[in-house]
Design a protein around this motif. Structure first.
Motif, mmCIF file in Angstrom:
data_model
loop_
_atom_site.group_PDB
_atom_site.id
_atom_site.type_symbol
_atom_site.label_atom_id
_atom_site.label_comp_id
_atom_site.label_asym_id
_atom_site.label_seq_id
_atom_site.Cartn_x
_atom_site.Cartn_y
_atom_site.Cartn_z
ATOM 1 N N HIS A 76 0.982 -1.069 -0.649
ATOM 2 C CA HIS A 76 -0.209 -0.096 0.117
ATOM 3 C C HIS A 76 0.555 1.351 0.126
ATOM 4 C CE1 HIS A 76 0.779 -0.824 4.027
ATOM 5 N NE2 HIS A 76 0.448 0.544 4.681
ATOM 6 N N TYR A 77 2.144 1.800 -0.112
ATOM 7 C CA TYR A 77 2.811 2.337 -0.066
ATOM 8 C C TYR A 77 3.987 2.736 -1.479
ATOM 9 C CZ TYR A 77 3.288 1.699 5.233
ATOM 10 O OH TYR A 77 3.285 1.289 6.031
ATOM 11 N N ASN A 78 2.685 1.959 -1.958
ATOM 12 C CA ASN A 78 3.240 2.310 -4.077
ATOM 13 C C ASN A 78 3.322 4.295 -3.788
ATOM 14 O OD1 ASN A 78 3.603 1.639 -6.463
ATOM 15 N ND2 ASN A 78 2.096 0.323 -6.386
ATOM 16 N N HIS A 79 3.569 4.355 -5.129
ATOM 17 C CA HIS A 79 3.341 5.546 -5.524
ATOM 18 C C HIS A 79 2.648 6.711 -6.724
ATOM 19 C CE1 HIS A 79 5.173 3.472 -9.242
ATOM 20 N NE2 HIS A 79 4.392 4.107 -10.264
ATOM 21 N N ASP A 80 2.079 7.301 -6.815
ATOM 22 C CA ASP A 80 1.514 8.252 -7.410
ATOM 23 C C ASP A 80 1.469 8.483 -8.817
ATOM 24 O OD1 ASP A 80 -0.395 9.757 -8.076
ATOM 25 O OD2 ASP A 80 0.159 11.509 -7.405
ATOM 26 N N PRO A 81 0.675 8.116 -9.717
ATOM 27 C CA PRO A 81 1.655 7.849 -10.735
ATOM 28 C C PRO A 81 1.837 8.667 -11.909
ATOM 29 C CG PRO A 81 -0.377 6.434 -11.356
ATOM 30 C CD PRO A 81 -0.260 7.226 -9.528
ATOM 31 N N VAL A 82 1.141 9.888 -11.451
ATOM 32 C CA VAL A 82 1.764 11.364 -11.948
ATOM 33 C C VAL A 82 1.889 12.235 -11.344
ATOM 34 C CG1 VAL A 82 -0.100 10.909 -14.193
ATOM 35 C CG2 VAL A 82 -0.824 12.154 -12.076
ATOM 36 N N ARG A 83 2.321 12.113 -10.228
ATOM 37 C CA ARG A 83 2.847 12.975 -9.417
ATOM 38 C C ARG A 83 4.144 13.852 -10.024
ATOM 39 N NH1 ARG A 83 7.573 12.403 -6.315
ATOM 40 N NH2 ARG A 83 9.232 10.635 -6.430
ATOM 41 N N GLU A 84 4.577 15.069 -9.842
ATOM 42 C CA GLU A 84 5.546 15.774 -10.203
ATOM 43 C C GLU A 84 7.393 15.113 -9.480
ATOM 44 O OE1 GLU A 84 5.229 20.387 -8.473
ATOM 45 O OE2 GLU A 84 3.923 19.706 -9.612
ATOM 46 N N ARG A 85 7.782 15.301 -10.819
ATOM 47 C CA ARG A 85 9.365 15.133 -9.955
ATOM 48 C C ARG A 85 10.648 16.312 -10.288
ATOM 49 N NH1 ARG A 85 5.799 11.143 -11.915
ATOM 50 N NH2 ARG A 85 5.341 9.202 -10.973
ATOM 51 N N LYS A 86 11.012 15.866 -9.441
ATOM 52 C CA LYS A 86 12.230 17.515 -9.380
ATOM 53 C C LYS A 86 13.285 16.142 -10.341
ATOM 54 C CE LYS A 86 15.666 19.425 -6.704
ATOM 55 N NZ LYS A 86 15.916 20.009 -5.591
ATOM 56 N N LEU A 87 14.232 17.109 -11.203
ATOM 57 C CA LEU A 87 15.027 17.089 -12.540
ATOM 58 C C LEU A 87 16.288 17.506 -12.042
ATOM 59 C CD1 LEU A 87 12.959 17.799 -16.004
ATOM 60 C CD2 LEU A 87 13.709 15.061 -14.812
ATOM 61 N N LEU A 88 17.408 16.664 -12.015
ATOM 62 C CA LEU A 88 18.715 17.091 -11.056
ATOM 63 C C LEU A 88 20.254 17.279 -11.662
ATOM 64 C CD1 LEU A 88 18.782 14.595 -8.721
ATOM 65 C CD2 LEU A 88 18.062 16.510 -8.269
ATOM 66 N N LEU A 89 19.791 18.651 -11.860
ATOM 67 C CA LEU A 89 20.995 18.957 -13.282
ATOM 68 C C LEU A 89 22.513 20.155 -12.205
ATOM 69 C CD1 LEU A 89 18.291 20.775 -16.047
ATOM 70 C CD2 LEU A 89 20.594 18.813 -16.416
ATOM 71 N N GLN A 90 23.165 20.136 -12.588
ATOM 72 C CA GLN A 90 24.071 21.004 -12.399
ATOM 73 C C GLN A 90 23.645 22.677 -12.662
ATOM 74 O OE1 GLN A 90 27.563 20.409 -14.190
ATOM 75 N NE2 GLN A 90 28.020 18.509 -13.321
ATOM 76 N N LYS A 91 24.132 23.688 -12.086
ATOM 77 C CA LYS A 91 23.724 24.597 -11.581
ATOM 78 C C LYS A 91 23.750 25.940 -12.881
ATOM 79 C CE LYS A 91 23.469 26.102 -6.435
ATOM 80 N NZ LYS A 91 23.997 26.647 -5.655
ATOM 81 N N GLN A 92 24.747 25.769 -13.002
ATOM 82 C CA GLN A 92 24.823 26.603 -14.078
ATOM 83 C C GLN A 92 24.195 25.570 -15.892
ATOM 84 O OE1 GLN A 92 29.320 25.178 -14.753
ATOM 85 N NE2 GLN A 92 29.295 23.575 -15.885
ATOM 86 N N GLU A 93 24.445 24.813 -15.866
ATOM 87 C CA GLU A 93 22.890 24.151 -16.880
ATOM 88 C C GLU A 93 21.941 24.797 -16.103
ATOM 89 O OE1 GLU A 93 24.514 19.603 -18.199
ATOM 90 O OE2 GLU A 93 23.788 19.680 -16.459
ATOM 91 N N LEU A 94 21.534 24.769 -14.945
ATOM 92 C CA LEU A 94 19.779 24.990 -14.517
ATOM 93 C C LEU A 94 19.717 26.654 -15.339
ATOM 94 C CD1 LEU A 94 19.533 23.310 -10.867
ATOM 95 C CD2 LEU A 94 17.788 23.175 -13.613
ATOM 96 N N ARG A 95 20.833 27.592 -14.861
ATOM 97 C CA ARG A 95 20.491 29.243 -15.264
ATOM 98 C C ARG A 95 20.922 28.985 -16.359
ATOM 99 N NH1 ARG A 95 26.210 30.068 -12.818
ATOM 100 N NH2 ARG A 95 25.398 28.706 -10.496
ATOM 101 N N LYS A 96 21.802 28.368 -17.102
ATOM 102 C CA LYS A 96 21.692 28.450 -19.295
ATOM 103 C C LYS A 96 20.260 28.161 -19.735
ATOM 104 C CE LYS A 96 23.492 26.372 -23.193
ATOM 105 N NZ LYS A 96 24.262 25.714 -23.823
ATOM 106 N N LEU A 97 19.677 27.145 -18.548
ATOM 107 C CA LEU A 97 17.866 26.357 -19.193
ATOM 108 C C LEU A 97 17.296 27.985 -19.327
ATOM 109 C CD1 LEU A 97 17.870 23.134 -18.625
ATOM 110 C CD2 LEU A 97 17.207 24.237 -20.574
ATOM 111 N N GLN A 98 17.011 28.226 -17.475
ATOM 112 C CA GLN A 98 16.228 28.682 -17.097
ATOM 113 C C GLN A 98 16.555 30.616 -18.158
ATOM 114 O OE1 GLN A 98 16.259 29.633 -13.046
ATOM 115 N NE2 GLN A 98 14.195 30.198 -12.701
ATOM 116 N N ASN A 99 17.728 30.990 -18.552
ATOM 117 C CA ASN A 99 17.820 31.700 -20.128
ATOM 118 C C ASN A 99 17.290 31.937 -21.029
ATOM 119 O OD1 ASN A 99 19.167 33.621 -17.250
ATOM 120 N ND2 ASN A 99 21.136 33.121 -17.932
#
Length: 154
Positions: A76-99
């Motif tokens: 009964h500890y199963n997960h929610d099928p469509v929950r939002e999940r965090k993606l892990l990237l390096q800070k410089q990649e995140l900044r580049k993507l956000q810009n």
């Protein structure tokens, strides 16, 4: 001599709709924050990326609407099928993507999900621009021509 971990089944789930709908500008490899039963479902290949999209919440990148089917052998500890999940990237990649993401008409699309040689789930995401109707027709023509060439080769 130490044994290297090799996985019998190669998991490589692609988002075919993304290459039809979008033109990829730049691609990135990201890790995923998952729960125990989610990684087991991914290893079984029960993932759908067709409706998924990425967005920024503050300085962090999340993926929404990615469907990971519940693991059948979980309790009964199963997960929610469509929950939002965090993606892990390096800070410089995140900044580049956000810009780049702040520019009009660009979006971040999940392209594929796979298991690397260490057994970790990774996702390939792309900074993409939406295609126009005539661009979609051109990609269909190219795909048909490629298929015809492969048929003639055999």
């Amino acid at each position: 001599m130490a044994k290297k971990n090799t996985f019998d089944k190669i998991i490589n789930i692609k988002n075919k709709k993304a290459s039809y709908e979008f033109e990829f500008i730049d691609t990135f490899k990201a890790g995923l924050v998952l729960r125990g039963s989610e990684i087991k479902s991914i290893r079984e290949g029960k993932v759908s990326l067709t409706e998924a999209y990425c967005y920024f919440k503050g300085e962090e990148l999340f993926i929404k609407q990615m469907h990971i089917a519940p693991y059948t052998l979980a309790t009964h500890y199963n997960h929610d099928p469509v929950r939002e999940r965090k993606l892990l990237l390096q800070k410089q990649e995140l900044r580049k993507l956000q810009n780049k993401f702040s520019e009009k008409g660009l979006s971040i699309v999940p392209v594929r999900i796979y298991i690397n040689d260490r057994g970790l789930a990774k996702m390939e995401i792309a900074l993409a621009k939406g295609k126009k109707i005539h661009d979609k027709r051109q990609s269909i023509k190219e795909k048909d021509a490629k298929r015809d060439l492969q048929r003639m080769a055999f």
